[in-house]
Structure formats: C-alpha cells, structure tokens
Design a protein around this motif. Structure first.
Motif, PDB file in Angstrom:
ATOM      1  N   VAL A  72      50.364  40.103  44.939  1.00 19.95           N
ATOM      2  CA  VAL A  72      49.350  40.284  45.981  1.00 19.95           C
ATOM      3  C   VAL A  72      48.104  39.516  45.566  1.00 19.95           C
ATOM      4  CG1 VAL A  72      47.875  41.904  47.231  1.00 19.95           C
ATOM      5  CG2 VAL A  72      50.208  42.564  46.633  1.00 19.95           C
ATOM      6  N   ARG A  73      47.571  38.675  46.455  1.00 15.78           N
ATOM      7  CA  ARG A  73      46.340  37.946  46.177  1.00 15.78           C
ATOM      8  C   ARG A  73      45.135  38.813  46.517  1.00 15.78           C
ATOM      9  NH1 ARG A  73      46.374  31.811  48.340  1.00 15.78           N
ATOM     10  NH2 ARG A  73      44.145  32.263  48.125  1.00 15.78           N
ATOM     11  N   GLU A  74      44.150  38.826  45.622  1.00 11.52           N
ATOM     12  CA  GLU A  74      42.970  39.661  45.843  1.00 11.52           C
ATOM     13  C   GLU A  74      42.166  39.196  47.050  1.00 11.52           C
ATOM     14  OE1 GLU A  74      40.264  41.325  42.532  1.00 11.52           O
ATOM     15  OE2 GLU A  74      39.135  39.611  43.358  1.00 11.52           O
ATOM     16  N   ASP A  75      41.978  37.886  47.202  1.00 11.40           N
ATOM     17  CA  ASP A  75      41.175  37.402  48.325  1.00 11.40           C
ATOM     18  C   ASP A  75      41.836  37.703  49.657  1.00 11.40           C
ATOM     19  OD1 ASP A  75      43.245  35.674  47.790  1.00 11.40           O
ATOM     20  OD2 ASP A  75      42.099  33.839  48.156  1.00 11.40           O
ATOM     21  N   HIS A  76      43.157  37.588  49.731  1.00 11.34           N
ATOM     22  CA  HIS A  76      43.855  37.925  50.969  1.00 11.34           C
ATOM     23  C   HIS A  76      43.708  39.406  51.296  1.00 11.34           C
ATOM     24  CE1 HIS A  76      46.767  34.227  50.914  1.00 11.34           C
ATOM     25  NE2 HIS A  76      45.500  33.899  51.074  1.00 11.34           N
ATOM     26  N   LEU A  77      43.802  40.246  50.285  1.00  8.72           N
ATOM     27  CA  LEU A  77      43.721  41.683  50.502  1.00  8.72           C
ATOM     28  C   LEU A  77      42.321  42.089  50.949  1.00  8.72           C
ATOM     29  CD1 LEU A  77      45.233  44.323  50.426  1.00  8.72           C
ATOM     30  CD2 LEU A  77      44.792  44.472  47.983  1.00  8.72           C
ATOM     31  N   ASP A 117      43.661  29.902  39.195  1.00 10.63           N
ATOM     32  CA  ASP A 117      42.200  30.075  39.211  1.00 10.63           C
ATOM     33  C   ASP A 117      41.732  31.139  40.188  1.00 10.63           C
ATOM     34  OD1 ASP A 117      41.832  28.046  37.293  1.00 10.63           O
ATOM     35  OD2 ASP A 117      41.882  26.490  38.843  1.00 10.63           O
ATOM     36  N   ARG A 118      42.523  32.181  40.363  1.00  4.85           N
ATOM     37  CA  ARG A 118      42.108  33.282  41.237  1.00  4.85           C
ATOM     38  C   ARG A 118      42.723  34.587  40.737  1.00  4.85           C
ATOM     39  NH1 ARG A 118      45.953  30.598  44.865  1.00  4.85           N
ATOM     40  NH2 ARG A 118      47.906  31.788  44.814  1.00  4.85           N
ATOM     41  N   ALA A 119      42.143  35.680  41.193  1.00  2.00           N
ATOM     42  CA  ALA A 119      42.611  37.008  40.807  1.00  2.00           C
ATOM     43  C   ALA A 119      43.775  37.430  41.694  1.00  2.00           C
ATOM     44  CB  ALA A 119      41.472  38.019  40.912  1.00  2.00           C
ATOM     45  N   ASP A 120      44.879  37.762  41.070  1.00  2.00           N
ATOM     46  CA  ASP A 120      46.051  38.289  41.760  1.00  2.00           C
ATOM     47  C   ASP A 120      46.451  39.596  41.091  1.00  2.00           C
ATOM     48  OD1 ASP A 120      45.869  35.879  43.035  1.00  2.00           O
ATOM     49  OD2 ASP A 120      47.978  35.376  42.861  1.00  2.00           O
ATOM     50  N   TYR A 121      47.400  40.283  41.713  1.00  2.00           N
ATOM     51  CA  TYR A 121      47.961  41.505  41.148  1.00  2.00           C
ATOM     52  C   TYR A 121      49.477  41.440  41.300  1.00  2.00           C
ATOM     53  CZ  TYR A 121      43.113  42.880  41.570  1.00  2.00           C
ATOM     54  OH  TYR A 121      41.751  42.896  41.464  1.00  2.00           O
ATOM     55  N   ARG A 122      50.174  41.973  40.314  1.00  2.00           N
ATOM     56  CA  ARG A 122      51.627  41.917  40.350  1.00  2.00           C
ATOM     57  C   ARG A 122      52.207  43.215  39.804  1.00  2.00           C
ATOM     58  NH1 ARG A 122      53.414  37.857  35.354  1.00  2.00           N
ATOM     59  NH2 ARG A 122      52.619  39.176  33.657  1.00  2.00           N
ATOM     60  N   CYS A 123      53.444  43.478  40.171  1.00  2.00           N
ATOM     61  CA  CYS A 123      54.179  44.618  39.621  1.00  2.00           C
ATOM     62  C   CYS A 123      55.608  44.170  39.370  1.00  2.00           C
ATOM     63  CB  CYS A 123      54.158  45.815  40.581  1.00  2.00           C
ATOM     64  SG  CYS A 123      54.978  47.282  39.913  1.00  2.00           S
ATOM     65  N   ILE A 129      50.763  51.494  39.110  1.00  5.53           N
ATOM     66  CA  ILE A 129      49.546  50.733  39.343  1.00  5.53           C
ATOM     67  C   ILE A 129      49.839  49.268  39.034  1.00  5.53           C
ATOM     68  CG2 ILE A 129      47.183  50.351  38.578  1.00  5.53           C
ATOM     69  CD1 ILE A 129      47.505  52.835  40.255  1.00  5.53           C
ATOM     70  N   MET A 130      49.452  48.365  39.930  1.00  2.00           N
ATOM     71  CA  MET A 130      49.771  46.954  39.768  1.00  2.00           C
ATOM     72  C   MET A 130      48.894  46.330  38.679  1.00  2.00           C
ATOM     73  SD  MET A 130      50.473  45.760  43.721  1.00  2.00           S
ATOM     74  CE  MET A 130      51.122  44.176  43.178  1.00  2.00           C
ATOM     75  N   ASP A 131      49.478  45.379  37.945  1.00  2.00           N
ATOM     76  CA  ASP A 131      48.784  44.712  36.849  1.00  2.00           C
ATOM     77  C   ASP A 131      47.889  43.597  37.380  1.00  2.00           C
ATOM     78  OD1 ASP A 131      50.174  46.292  34.994  1.00  2.00           O
ATOM     79  OD2 ASP A 131      51.859  44.878  34.972  1.00  2.00           O
ATOM     80  N   SER A 132      46.726  43.437  36.758  1.00  5.92           N
ATOM     81  CA  SER A 132      45.864  42.300  37.068  1.00  5.92           C
ATOM     82  C   SER A 132      46.504  41.040  36.503  1.00  5.92           C
ATOM     83  CB  SER A 132      44.479  42.511  36.459  1.00  5.92           C
ATOM     84  OG  SER A 132      43.905  43.715  36.925  1.00  5.92           O
ATOM     85  N   HIS A 133      46.437  39.960  37.287  1.00  2.00           N
ATOM     86  CA  HIS A 133      47.158  38.740  36.911  1.00  2.00           C
ATOM     87  C   HIS A 133      46.372  37.539  37.409  1.00  2.00           C
ATOM     88  CE1 HIS A 133      50.469  36.163  35.858  1.00  2.00           C
ATOM     89  NE2 HIS A 133      50.704  35.813  37.100  1.00  2.00           N
ATOM     90  N   TRP A 134      45.894  36.696  36.496  1.00  2.00           N
ATOM     91  CA  TRP A 134      45.099  35.514  36.865  1.00  2.00           C
ATOM     92  C   TRP A 134      46.025  34.315  36.977  1.00  2.00           C
ATOM     93  CZ3 TRP A 134      40.045  35.591  38.190  1.00  2.00           C
ATOM     94  CH2 TRP A 134      39.399  34.356  38.365  1.00  2.00           C
ATOM     95  N   VAL A 135      46.069  33.690  38.150  1.00  2.00           N
ATOM     96  CA  VAL A 135      46.951  32.549  38.366  1.00  2.00           C
ATOM     97  C   VAL A 135      46.310  31.631  39.400  1.00  2.00           C
ATOM     98  CG1 VAL A 135      48.266  33.769  40.151  1.00  2.00           C
ATOM     99  CG2 VAL A 135      49.318  31.849  38.957  1.00  2.00           C
TER     100      VAL A 135
END
Length: 260
Positions: free
Chosen positions: A168-173, A142-148, A134-140
């Motif tokens: 992976v950017r949350e807004d793009h997804l 000033d937006r919500a991203d996810y990383r592994c 499961i990918m980790d939540s990652h704030w970078v």
C-alpha cells in the motif's frame, strides 16, 4: 539474520530446541527462526561474561473480582541499559568482544544509505485485512509504503501456496482519505490537506485503516467507513505512458484487409 537462519536450515543444523529438547520443552524444535538468530546475536554471554537482569518478572493486575487484588506474573525483556555484565571473564568466550560490538552496531543502528531519516506518517495505524497483522513500514522508490508478508519471512523457501504480499502506498492512501466524501461528512477534519494533521487525527480518535488486495476501510470504535475510489472522469480514463504508446501503435498498424 534471515539469510543466516535460512543457511542453517538448508544445511540441517539443529536449532537450540532440536539440539536440547529438555532445555526448551515449550518450543517445537523444527527449524531455526529469525527471532532465535536475533536473540543469539544480541546475547553478550557469548563473549565470556556473565549477564544478569536480561529478563524481569512483572506482576500485572487482573480484573477485579472480590475484595482481594489479583495479579499474574509475566516475563519481559529488559532494556540493554539495565543489564548487569560481569567485569571479569566467567567462561570461555565463543566470540570476541570486537566482533560482538560490530554486530550490535549493524543490527541496532540501521540507517538509510543516503543518511536521510525516513518518515512514515501512518506507521502502526494500517492493519492487514488478509491476516490481521499491523503492516510494516517499507521505503521504496523514494517514498513511504507499507507491506504485509502475512508472517512469511525469507528464512523459508518460497512456496506457490504462499499468500501474495500486500503493498500500500502512503500517498495514495492519504489522498483517498482526504477526498472520500462520506468520510468527510462524518469527520470534517479529514478535509485538511496537511498529511501530518490527517495522520494525527487518525491516532487521536483510535481509527485503524484496514487494507487488503481489493478494498480499503477505516474502522472506528462505532463504525466502519469504506474508502471509495475516485470517480472523476480523468481518473477513470487516464492511462500510463506504456498503455498510451500501445494504443497508438494499434491505431497506426495497417489494416490487413484491403478493399478492391
């Protein structure tokens, strides 16, 4: 915690299984792990007090086979609110209670520097297609991203053989999900522009987003939906400012060939 583990490993300090293999026969004892450091920092016994009920034994039911109920025992960590701590000092303290409490405040109550709580709509729903985690939540930025990081931590030195970290950017997804025509035909609720509704629909229907470096898909219990990239002319031809500036400089460059 990662920097502590890395410093211990770099200085050749033996980890608990390495120092006392008989007490930890189930561990390799090769090096300090981040989880080992975290457990030590959270153990109130180092303040000199005795602690009970840090772990409990649960009896989980096994699949029914025959007329008798079958169970297996498994140990789980208890919440700190359920610990029983002695009032009197039971042994020589290794750290003061003031230092122990200060460490717990740093470790258990992380807050952003600006004090604003972060919101990750897809936390726990995005799975890494490279390693299956499961990918980790990652704030970078000033937006919500996810990383592994595929199990790699900063407790280990960087290696050229390490797999590339997936971002992976949350807004793009979310934008890709809302505009995917094939997915919207089978799940019309995905057309909703409210990202909270889209995220809630994913969880309600046990849908998992699988991402790797090349493709994104949504997996359900019965089907897999590949998320296709937008095909609009604007998306395919748009360039970032640096690329546009580069193209302009190429057009303005004088030709080296002068006709006579």
């Amino acid at each position: 915690m990662a920097s502590i583990a890395r410093a211990l490993n770099d200085n050749g300090v033996p980890c608990p299984p390495g120092a006392d293999p008989a007490l930890n026969p189930h561990r390799s004892g090769r090096q300090w792990m981040l989880t080992t450091v975290a457990a030590i920092l959270a153990n109130p016994r180092y303040t000199g007090r005795q602690v009970w009920n840090r772990q409990r034994t649960d009896r989980d039911a096994l699949p029914e086979k025959g007329a008798f109920d079958r169970h297996h025992e498994i140990q789980r960590w208890s919440a700190s609110t359920g610990w029983v701590i002695s009032r009197e000092i039971a042994h020589t303290p290794l750290v003061s209670e003031e230092h122990f409490v200060a460490v717990q405040a740093i470790h258990s109550a992380p807050t952003p520097a600006d004090g604003i709580p972060r919101c990750y709509l897809l936390a726990g729903v995005i799975c890494c297609g490279v390693c299956g985690r499961i990918m980790d939540s990652h704030w970078v930025h000033d937006r919500a991203d996810y990383r592994c990081r595929h199990g790699n931590t900063s407790t280990r030195p960087t290696s050229s053989r390490r797999q590339k970290t997936l971002y992976v950017r949350e807004d793009h997804l979310l934008d890709r999900i809302r505009h995917d025509s094939y997915l919207r035909r089978h799940h019309p609720a995905m057309r909703d522009q409210d990202p909270h509704i889209v995220a809630g629909y994913l969880r309600l229907n046990n849908m998992i987003i699988v991402c790797d470096h090349d493709a994104w898909t949504i997996a359900t219990d019965t089907a897999v939906f590949p998320l296709t990239a937008p095909t609009s002319v604007l998306t395919r031809t748009a360039k970032i400012p640096a690329q546009r500036d580069g193209d302009r400089s190429k057009r303005e460059e004088k030709s080296r060939f002068v006709g006579k």
